[in-house]
Motif scaffolding. Structure first.
Motif, PDB file in Angstrom:
ATOM      1  N   CYS A   1      71.403  57.323  73.168  1.00 10.61           N
ATOM      2  CA  CYS A   1      70.646  58.313  73.943  1.00 10.61           C
ATOM      3  C   CYS A   1      69.288  57.804  74.431  1.00 10.61           C
ATOM      4  CB  CYS A   1      70.431  59.579  73.107  1.00 10.61           C
ATOM      5  SG  CYS A   1      71.953  60.308  72.473  1.00 10.61           S
ATOM      6  N   GLY A   2      68.820  56.697  73.854  1.00  9.54           N
ATOM      7  CA  GLY A   2      67.510  56.194  74.222  1.00  9.54           C
ATOM      8  C   GLY A   2      66.391  56.907  73.479  1.00  9.54           C
ATOM      9  N   PRO A   3      65.148  56.489  73.691  1.00  8.04           N
ATOM     10  CA  PRO A   3      64.010  57.098  72.999  1.00  8.04           C
ATOM     11  C   PRO A   3      63.667  58.447  73.590  1.00  8.04           C
ATOM     12  CG  PRO A   3      63.237  55.505  74.584  1.00  8.04           C
ATOM     13  CD  PRO A   3      64.740  55.412  74.601  1.00  8.04           C
ATOM     14  N   PRO A   4      62.902  59.266  72.873  1.00  6.72           N
ATOM     15  CA  PRO A   4      62.450  60.540  73.449  1.00  6.72           C
ATOM     16  C   PRO A   4      61.575  60.287  74.674  1.00  6.72           C
ATOM     17  CG  PRO A   4      61.304  60.057  71.383  1.00  6.72           C
ATOM     18  CD  PRO A   4      62.406  59.066  71.492  1.00  6.72           C
ATOM     19  N   ALA A   5      61.547  61.248  75.551  1.00  6.67           N
ATOM     20  CA  ALA A   5      60.862  61.083  76.841  1.00  6.67           C
ATOM     21  C   ALA A   5      59.376  60.757  76.674  1.00  6.67           C
ATOM     22  CB  ALA A   5      61.040  62.347  77.679  1.00  6.67           C
ATOM     23  N   ASN A   6      58.755  61.297  75.656  1.00  4.90           N
ATOM     24  CA  ASN A   6      57.311  61.112  75.477  1.00  4.90           C
ATOM     25  C   ASN A   6      56.989  60.143  74.347  1.00  4.90           C
ATOM     26  OD1 ASN A   6      58.231  62.712  73.416  1.00  4.90           O
ATOM     27  ND2 ASN A   6      56.457  64.098  73.426  1.00  4.90           N
ATOM     28  N   TRP A   7      57.830  59.145  74.113  1.00  7.64           N
ATOM     29  CA  TRP A   7      57.650  58.269  72.962  1.00  7.64           C
ATOM     30  C   TRP A   7      56.317  57.533  72.998  1.00  7.64           C
ATOM     31  CZ3 TRP A   7      56.768  53.154  73.731  1.00  7.64           C
ATOM     32  CH2 TRP A   7      57.208  52.571  74.927  1.00  7.64           C
ATOM     33  N   GLN A   8      55.802  57.240  74.218  1.00 12.34           N
ATOM     34  CA  GLN A   8      54.540  56.487  74.305  1.00 12.34           C
ATOM     35  C   GLN A   8      53.374  57.221  73.670  1.00 12.34           C
ATOM     36  OE1 GLN A   8      56.525  57.249  76.900  1.00 12.34           O
ATOM     37  NE2 GLN A   8      56.796  55.510  78.294  1.00 12.34           N
ATOM     38  N   ASN A   9      53.506  58.548  73.485  1.00 10.92           N
ATOM     39  CA  ASN A   9      52.403  59.320  72.912  1.00 10.92           C
ATOM     40  C   ASN A   9      52.285  59.157  71.402  1.00 10.92           C
ATOM     41  OD1 ASN A   9      51.906  60.361  75.460  1.00 10.92           O
ATOM     42  ND2 ASN A   9      53.169  62.188  75.131  1.00 10.92           N
ATOM     43  N   SER A  10      53.317  58.588  70.762  1.00 10.14           N
ATOM     44  CA  SER A  10      53.310  58.518  69.306  1.00 10.14           C
ATOM     45  C   SER A  10      53.732  57.176  68.735  1.00 10.14           C
ATOM     46  CB  SER A  10      54.249  59.594  68.720  1.00 10.14           C
ATOM     47  OG  SER A  10      53.857  60.887  69.123  1.00 10.14           O
ATOM     48  N   TYR A  11      54.314  56.300  69.568  1.00  9.93           N
ATOM     49  CA  TYR A  11      54.900  55.068  69.047  1.00  9.93           C
ATOM     50  C   TYR A  11      54.411  53.849  69.829  1.00  9.93           C
ATOM     51  CZ  TYR A  11      58.085  58.447  66.926  1.00  9.93           C
ATOM     52  OH  TYR A  11      58.612  59.517  66.234  1.00  9.93           O
ATOM     53  N   ILE A  12      54.370  52.710  69.147  1.00 12.13           N
ATOM     54  CA  ILE A  12      53.938  51.473  69.782  1.00 12.13           C
ATOM     55  C   ILE A  12      55.007  50.918  70.705  1.00 12.13           C
ATOM     56  CG2 ILE A  12      54.750  49.953  67.913  1.00 12.13           C
ATOM     57  CD1 ILE A  12      51.563  49.551  70.058  1.00 12.13           C
ATOM     58  N   SER A  13      56.277  51.260  70.463  1.00 13.91           N
ATOM     59  CA  SER A  13      57.374  50.795  71.307  1.00 13.91           C
ATOM     60  C   SER A  13      58.482  51.840  71.298  1.00 13.91           C
ATOM     61  CB  SER A  13      57.929  49.457  70.797  1.00 13.91           C
ATOM     62  OG  SER A  13      58.592  49.631  69.556  1.00 13.91           O
ATOM     63  N   ALA A  14      59.399  51.729  72.242  1.00 12.56           N
ATOM     64  CA  ALA A  14      60.533  52.652  72.277  1.00 12.56           C
ATOM     65  C   ALA A  14      61.370  52.509  71.003  1.00 12.56           C
ATOM     66  CB  ALA A  14      61.395  52.377  73.509  1.00 12.56           C
ATOM     67  N   TYR A  15      61.561  51.264  70.548  1.00 15.05           N
ATOM     68  CA  TYR A  15      62.370  51.033  69.350  1.00 15.05           C
ATOM     69  C   TYR A  15      61.733  51.654  68.113  1.00 15.05           C
ATOM     70  CZ  TYR A  15      65.364  48.518  66.050  1.00 15.05           C
ATOM     71  OH  TYR A  15      66.255  48.201  65.053  1.00 15.05           O
ATOM     72  N   ALA A  16      60.422  51.701  68.086  1.00 22.02           N
ATOM     73  CA  ALA A  16      59.727  52.289  66.937  1.00 22.02           C
ATOM     74  C   ALA A  16      60.085  53.755  66.748  1.00 22.02           C
ATOM     75  CB  ALA A  16      58.222  52.138  67.100  1.00 22.02           C
ATOM     76  N   SER A  17      60.512  54.417  67.820  1.00 19.88           N
ATOM     77  CA  SER A  17      60.831  55.848  67.736  1.00 19.88           C
ATOM     78  C   SER A  17      62.186  56.108  67.087  1.00 19.88           C
ATOM     79  CB  SER A  17      60.820  56.478  69.139  1.00 19.88           C
ATOM     80  OG  SER A  17      61.898  55.989  69.926  1.00 19.88           O
ATOM     81  N   SER A  18      62.971  55.049  66.825  1.00 14.27           N
ATOM     82  CA  SER A  18      64.338  55.239  66.334  1.00 14.27           C
ATOM     83  C   SER A  18      64.385  55.715  64.889  1.00 14.27           C
ATOM     84  CB  SER A  18      65.136  53.941  66.482  1.00 14.27           C
ATOM     85  OG  SER A  18      64.569  52.905  65.682  1.00 14.27           O
ATOM     86  N   HIS A  19      63.477  55.240  64.048  1.00 16.67           N
ATOM     87  CA  HIS A  19      63.485  55.581  62.622  1.00 16.67           C
ATOM     88  C   HIS A  19      62.154  55.164  62.024  1.00 16.67           C
ATOM     89  CE1 HIS A  19      64.551  55.337  58.304  1.00 16.67           C
ATOM     90  NE2 HIS A  19      65.517  56.205  58.598  1.00 16.67           N
ATOM     91  N   PRO A  20      61.650  55.865  60.993  1.00 17.46           N
ATOM     92  CA  PRO A  20      60.369  55.493  60.387  1.00 17.46           C
ATOM     93  C   PRO A  20      60.305  54.057  59.878  1.00 17.46           C
ATOM     94  CG  PRO A  20      60.932  57.716  59.730  1.00 17.46           C
ATOM     95  CD  PRO A  20      62.114  57.184  60.488  1.00 17.46           C
ATOM     96  N   TRP A  21      61.411  53.494  59.399  1.00 19.95           N
ATOM     97  CA  TRP A  21      61.386  52.097  58.976  1.00 19.95           C
ATOM     98  C   TRP A  21      61.079  51.170  60.148  1.00 19.95           C
ATOM     99  CZ3 TRP A  21      66.551  52.153  55.714  1.00 19.95           C
ATOM    100  CH2 TRP A  21      66.287  52.762  54.469  1.00 19.95           C
ATOM    101  N   GLU A  22      61.676  51.466  61.308  1.00 20.03           N
ATOM    102  CA  GLU A  22      61.421  50.629  62.473  1.00 20.03           C
ATOM    103  C   GLU A  22      60.027  50.882  63.036  1.00 20.03           C
ATOM    104  OE1 GLU A  22      63.183  48.209  63.010  1.00 20.03           O
ATOM    105  OE2 GLU A  22      64.995  48.763  61.903  1.00 20.03           O
TER     106      GLU A  22
END
Length: 353
Positions: free
Chosen positions: A233-254
């Motif tokens: 499905c890809g990252p959430p639309a607003n991932w840049q507001n909370s994560y350093i990268s799109a992949y970082a939004s996949s799981h807290p470990w990442e």
């Protein structure tokens, strides 16, 4: 990364140099003093620092493979340096090109180990400590129609596996494009996967786990399910507001591993800039200043806000220089406030020991 100078002629050196390009003197990096030394051979097994007479021996991969330029004290009973002793598996060197790919991996791995040593983090080889760190450098098998033959870069129980194809710039660029990643480097892989290792050593068993979960999220979420959802499905639309990268939004470990890698990017690049005398401030007139004083050490400072204050104009300079040369941005990231707070927590944990 520090700047190094030849102990024989004072010429500027690169971390990877094994001989001075100005005077021809042999060089070796000595982890005990964290310096690249000019060395002379006293006999087949003993080398002497030309500056003070301290005696060393060459890492086994220096002598035999040309894959390392590190030293060990002459009294050390090991054959390989601390960086090479982290290797559990190296590629089959009888296969064409594998030696060159392996040498490239080792070059970037030594930069990771340099940072771990500078930060005072534990990096004991797994062969010497059951909770230590190990690397497997593996190649895809010919049966590419069988997914089991493909090596997946990752971390598991202290073992970091890296597909040696990542050392091939053409293959890495293909993967970067296929994965829609703005940034993909061998050193970035090493730093990211080391983040998983240090989660297990610094976060999971200690007092930081609760705070990390508050900032990064619930790591008990099903990891495989989370990654499957990310890739489908890809990252959430607003991932840049909370994560350093799109992949970082996949799981807290990442998220942790991506943030950890970014922290290592920051401190090492800032050290390089400081060592080169680079002081960047985009303000004008009376607001300009000369940057950090001579005692500044990004690896040892307690002042995280100071790191960020220096980091942001430096990244602007990096991107502007790259664009002036016709390249894409060297630093394709945005540090939103939640990302800064995650980096702050990494900084606190690293400096808590």
């Amino acid at each position: 990364m520090k700047m190094f100078h030849c102990g024989q002629c004072a010429s500027l050196l690169y971390f990877e140099n094994s001989c001075c390009t100005s005077c021809g003197t042999s060089l070796g990096f000595a982890p005990d003093v964290m310096d690249l030394l000019a060395i002379n051979s006293k006999d087949a097994d003993t080398w002497e620092d030309v500056s003070n007479g301290n005696q060393y021996k060459l890492c086994g991969n220096y002598r035999n493979q040309g894959a390392c330029n590190w030293l060990l004290p002459v009294s050390d009973t090991h054959t390989f340096c601390i960086a090479c002793r982290l290797n559990r598996t190296i590629p089959d060197l009888s296969v064409a090109r594998n030696h060159d790919l392996w040498v490239r991996l080792e070059r970037e791995k030594r930069r990771l180990v340099y940072s771990l040593l500078r930060l005072g983090l534990p990096c004991e080889p797994r062969q010497e400590d059951q909770y230590g760190l190990a690397f497997d450098f593996l190649a895809d098998q010919p049966a590419m129609f069988d997914e089991r033959a493909k090596v997946i870069t990752g971390h598991s129980h202290g073992v970091i596996t890296l597909n040696i194809a990542e050392a091939d710039p053409v293959e890495r660029e293909r993967m970067r494009s296929q994965m829609a990643e703005p940034y993909r480097t061998v050193l970035g892989h090493f730093r990211h996967e080391s983040g998983h290792y240090y989660w297990d050593h610094l976060v999971r068993p200690g007092p930081w786990l609760g705070r990390v979960r508050e900032v990064f999220g619930d790591d008990t979420r099903d990891y495989k399910l989370a990654l499957d959802q990310h890739y489908q499905c890809g990252p959430p639309a607003n991932w840049q507001n909370s994560y350093i990268s799109a992949y970082a939004s996949s799981h807290p470990w990442e998220d942790w591993a991506e943030t950890w890698a970014h922290y290592l990017h920051m401190v090492d690049t800032l050290e390089t800039a400081w060592q080169l005398g680079l002081r960047v401030n985009a303000k004008r007139g009376s607001e300009m200043n000369s940057g950090p004083g001579e005692a500044f050490d990004p690896y040892r400072t307690d002042d995280f806000d100071g790191l960020v204050k220096l980091w942001l104009p430096l990244t602007l300079a990096l991107n502007s220089l790259n664009r002036s040369m016709g390249h894409e941005h060297a630093y394709p990231f945005v540090l939103a406030d939640p990302v800064v707070e995650k980096l702050r927590l990494v900084h606190r944990i690293v400096n808590s020991g």
